[in-house]
Enzyme design. Structure first.
Site, PDB file in Angstrom:
ATOM      1  N   ILE A  69       2.307  18.508   7.040  1.00  0.00           N
ATOM      2  CA  ILE A  69       3.337  18.303   5.999  1.00  0.00           C
ATOM      3  C   ILE A  69       4.306  19.484   5.984  1.00  0.00           C
ATOM      4  O   ILE A  69       4.867  19.843   4.955  1.00  0.00           O
ATOM      5  CB  ILE A  69       2.692  18.090   4.607  1.00  0.00           C
ATOM      6  CG1 ILE A  69       1.783  19.259   4.214  1.00  0.00           C
ATOM      7  CG2 ILE A  69       1.947  16.769   4.531  1.00  0.00           C
ATOM      8  CD1 ILE A  69       1.353  19.209   2.745  1.00  0.00           C
ATOM      9  N   ASP A  70       4.552  20.029   7.175  1.00  0.00           N
ATOM     10  CA  ASP A  70       5.447  21.197   7.286  1.00  0.00           C
ATOM     11  C   ASP A  70       6.848  20.898   6.749  1.00  0.00           C
ATOM     12  O   ASP A  70       7.468  21.716   6.081  1.00  0.00           O
ATOM     13  CB  ASP A  70       5.519  21.686   8.728  1.00  0.00           C
ATOM     14  CG  ASP A  70       5.848  20.555   9.705  1.00  0.00           C
ATOM     15  OD1 ASP A  70       5.162  19.518   9.662  1.00  0.00           O
ATOM     16  OD2 ASP A  70       6.811  20.683  10.469  1.00  0.00           O
ATOM     17  N   CYS A 115      -5.271  12.383  10.695  1.00  0.00           N
ATOM     18  CA  CYS A 115      -6.288  11.323  10.759  1.00  0.00           C
ATOM     19  C   CYS A 115      -6.272  10.851  12.210  1.00  0.00           C
ATOM     20  O   CYS A 115      -5.844  11.584  13.086  1.00  0.00           O
ATOM     21  CB  CYS A 115      -5.969  10.212   9.788  1.00  0.00           C
ATOM     22  SG  CYS A 115      -4.482   9.356  10.222  1.00  0.00           S
ATOM     23  N   ARG A 151      -0.380  14.747  11.703  1.00  0.00           N
ATOM     24  CA  ARG A 151       0.220  14.405  10.395  1.00  0.00           C
ATOM     25  C   ARG A 151       0.328  15.626   9.475  1.00  0.00           C
ATOM     26  O   ARG A 151      -0.144  15.633   8.359  1.00  0.00           O
ATOM     27  CB  ARG A 151      -0.577  13.284   9.747  1.00  0.00           C
ATOM     28  CG  ARG A 151      -0.651  12.049  10.630  1.00  0.00           C
ATOM     29  CD  ARG A 151      -1.225  10.874   9.921  1.00  0.00           C
ATOM     30  NE  ARG A 151      -0.219  10.277   9.017  1.00  0.00           N
ATOM     31  CZ  ARG A 151      -0.511   9.204   8.254  1.00  0.00           C
ATOM     32  NH1 ARG A 151      -1.700   8.683   8.272  1.00  0.00           N
ATOM     33  NH2 ARG A 151       0.412   8.699   7.460  1.00  0.00           N
ATOM     34  N   ASP A 191       3.838   0.800  12.146  1.00  0.00           N
ATOM     35  CA  ASP A 191       2.658   0.118  11.584  1.00  0.00           C
ATOM     36  C   ASP A 191       2.481  -1.265  12.177  1.00  0.00           C
ATOM     37  O   ASP A 191       1.443  -1.890  11.996  1.00  0.00           O
ATOM     38  CB  ASP A 191       2.780  -0.011  10.060  1.00  0.00           C
ATOM     39  CG  ASP A 191       2.858   1.341   9.400  1.00  0.00           C
ATOM     40  OD1 ASP A 191       3.360   1.431   8.273  1.00  0.00           O
ATOM     41  OD2 ASP A 191       2.442   2.325  10.039  1.00  0.00           O
ATOM     42  N   LYS A 214       0.844  -1.204   0.000  1.00  0.00           N
ATOM     43  CA  LYS A 214       0.000   0.000   0.000  1.00  0.00           C
ATOM     44  C   LYS A 214       0.875   1.248   0.000  1.00  0.00           C
ATOM     45  O   LYS A 214       0.643   2.192  -0.735  1.00  0.00           O
ATOM     46  CB  LYS A 214      -0.881   0.027   1.244  1.00  0.00           C
ATOM     47  CG  LYS A 214      -1.532   1.383   1.505  1.00  0.00           C
ATOM     48  CD  LYS A 214      -2.358   1.429   2.755  1.00  0.00           C
ATOM     49  CE  LYS A 214      -1.637   1.912   3.966  1.00  0.00           C
ATOM     50  NZ  LYS A 214      -1.343   3.343   4.053  1.00  0.00           N
ATOM     51  N   ASN A 215       1.957   1.217   0.828  1.00  0.00           N
ATOM     52  CA  ASN A 215       2.756   2.435   0.994  1.00  0.00           C
ATOM     53  C   ASN A 215       3.744   2.667  -0.132  1.00  0.00           C
ATOM     54  O   ASN A 215       4.580   3.561  -0.062  1.00  0.00           O
ATOM     55  CB  ASN A 215       3.435   2.436   2.365  1.00  0.00           C
ATOM     56  CG  ASN A 215       2.377   2.636   3.454  1.00  0.00           C
ATOM     57  OD1 ASN A 215       1.251   3.056   3.164  1.00  0.00           O
ATOM     58  ND2 ASN A 215       2.712   2.288   4.673  1.00  0.00           N
ATOM     59  N   ARG A 232      -8.988  -0.027   3.471  1.00  0.00           N
ATOM     60  CA  ARG A 232      -8.078   1.019   2.974  1.00  0.00           C
ATOM     61  C   ARG A 232      -6.722   0.421   2.622  1.00  0.00           C
ATOM     62  O   ARG A 232      -6.049   0.883   1.715  1.00  0.00           O
ATOM     63  CB  ARG A 232      -7.874   2.112   4.041  1.00  0.00           C
ATOM     64  CG  ARG A 232      -9.007   3.091   4.181  1.00  0.00           C
ATOM     65  CD  ARG A 232      -8.661   4.142   5.221  1.00  0.00           C
ATOM     66  NE  ARG A 232      -7.283   4.585   5.047  1.00  0.00           N
ATOM     67  CZ  ARG A 232      -6.490   4.941   6.069  1.00  0.00           C
ATOM     68  NH1 ARG A 232      -6.949   4.903   7.301  1.00  0.00           N
ATOM     69  NH2 ARG A 232      -5.241   5.341   5.867  1.00  0.00           N
TER      70      ARG A 232
END
Ligand code: EPZ
Length: 445
Positions: free
Chosen positions: A123-124, A116, A121, A307, A22-23, A421
């Site tokens: 994205i700086d 989430c 999370r 994970d 998935k990633n 997902r």
């Protein structure tokens, strides 16, 4: 809304192939934006997040064909550089289109992927790095969009203050067509990043991991299409290894990647798990009669991946002694604990003493919420009983599914779209291993 109805207590026995990662599947299709050539991807997993990403690319005008895990994408006639909110805000990796759109068209408008259930999370780190490459990026809090523009992206020396898996990928995707040389220091080491690098190099990019945690990229003028087969999913392999141990069964993974799982295999065998290499990419997972408690701290690759910590906690409920898990990557990744406790698990939260948490933790310390904790203690073994449980996030879902498979009685798991997902047809795979599981449409009241 669908639910899983699971009757536990059956040892899972058999063999299977895990799906494409998935990633990786949420990144490599974005590379198609960088070329007018066709990108063909084999082993593409049919999962909800993958479909969400394809919808994001289609919203930009990409031409997409997916049949039986074979994906073809052409971006020779893109129609816009704006990702609509309803498509973009659903997916963490939407932000990855920023770099390619800026590199190819000099502009991009992308919704904030936002947090989430496992944390803020932000994205700086991605944004700061893109700005160092000549992008001007503004965030408009009233509409929730990032507005990016540039005359030309140029190479830069980027040093990430803390590890960022997708941030590293965002800069790679921006740098391959930028003018000049880019160096990424403190670059993520996750193997999924390597799969993206390999695919881009097949497209004509010039990317090299020159040394530990450093990536060098020479920008090129154009890229061409290619055909690439995705890496198998490490997280899925770990999930099935734990499923074998938790049900006292024996599961063989036929597209196994032991060399990418050393941190897991090490603690799995030390805790009573059994790993039998059959050949280079076939591994049989089982357990010895006793499971032993462990102390685990998550870390970026090559450490014990964040994970894996939720399924691992589930296994440790069956281990003799008191186990601990210290989550150092995300600031709120224990949503599954209350549901496991409902099934009889003995788990308590605590916060280990950390000298300088601002630097120690991988998340931004300022993103912490007051009532969250970074560690849990699990006392085992405890007999789990069936329950009605709700799923909050993807890995929590897999964990509760494992719990139901090992508990006595029939459990009802709501929110299975969270599992969909990241796991393709997980109930079908489990049924081939002997699990008593069915997916039931929840009557709408
Ligand atoms: C990727 O998330 C994976 N997702 C995650 O898998 C995985 O857990 C994580 O990497 C670690 O390997 C995908 O690849 C789609 P990070 P990512 O950037 O890239 C903070 C799963 O279950 N951070 O390494 O978002 C961030 O909030 C998912 O498959 C910033 O603060 O992870 C997190 O706390 C979950 N600012 C930490 O750093 C930034 O700009 C690590 O984030 C970027 C990250």
């Amino acid at each position: 809304m669908e639910k899983f109805v699971v009757t536990g207590g059956v040892p899972l026995v058999g063999d299977l192939k895990v799906s494409g990662a998935k990633n990786v599947a949420l990144k490599i299709p974005v590379a198609a934006l960088l070329t007018e050539g066709k990108l063909e991807i084999e082993n593409f997993p049919v999962i909800r997040d993958g479909n969400f990403l394809l919808e994001v690319l289609q919203s930009l005008g990409a031409d997409i064909h997916l049949s039986d895990h074979h994906l073809e994408i052409s971006c020779d006639h893109l129609k816009t550089t704006t990702v609509p909110l309803e498509f973009g805000a659903r997916l963490r990796t939407t932000s990855l289109v920023l770099g390619p759109l800026l590199a190819r068209f000099g502009e991009a408008k992308v919704p904030n992927p936002g947090g989430c259930r496992i944390g803020a999370r932000p994205i700086d780190r991605h944004i700061r790095a893109l700005e160092a490459m000549g992008a001007e990026i503004k965030y408009n809090p009233t509409d929730g969009f990032f507005y990016g523009k540039t005359k030309q992206l140029h190479g830069a020396k980027i040093r990430f203050s803390k590890n960022t898996h997708t941030g590293t990928e965002a800069i790679i995707l921006a740098a391959v067509l930028a003018e000049g040389h880019t160096v990424i220091e403190n670059a993520a080491m996750e193997v999924e990043v390597n799969d993206l690098i390999n695919c881009l190099n097949q497209m004509g990019a010039k990317i090299l991991r020159t040394k530990e945690r450093q990536i060098d990229i020479d920008g090129v003028k154009t890229l061409h299409g290619t055909k690439h087969k995705l890496l198998p999913d490490r997280n899925e392999e770990v999930t099935f290894a734990i499923a074998a141990a938790i049900t006292n069964g024996r599961i063989t993974v036929r597209n196994s990647q032991r060399s990418n799982l050393t941190a897991f295999l090490d603690v799995f065998t030390k805790s009573g798990g059994k790993v039998t290499p059959i050949d280079g990419n076939t591994t049989t997972y089982a357990r010895s009669e006793k499971l032993i408690a462990s102390a685990v701290a998550t870390a970026p690759h090559p450490g014990f991946m964040t994970d894996w910590q939720a399924p691992w906690a589930m296994l440790m409920t069956q281990a003799k002694g008191v186990s601990s898990i210290h989550e150092t990557v995300f600031e709120s990744r224990f949503s599954y604990v209350r549901e496991l406790v409902k099934m009889g698990a003995k788990i308590e939260f605590y916060d280990p003493l950390v000298i300088n948490p601002q630097d120690f933790y991988n998340f931004n310390w300022s993103d912490r919420q007051p009532d969250t904790h970074q560690a849990i203690k699990i006392s085992g073994p405890t007999k789990l009983h069936n329950a009605i449980v709700n799923i909050d996030d993807l890995r929590a879902g897999a964990t509760l599914l494992l719990a139901a498979l090992s508990a006595q009685g029939t459990s009802y798991i709501y929110g299975v779209e969270q599992i969909d997902r990241g796991y393709e047809k997980i109930e079908e795979k489990l049924r081939t291993l002997g699990a008593k599981i069915k997916r039931v449409e929840e009557e709408s009241i």
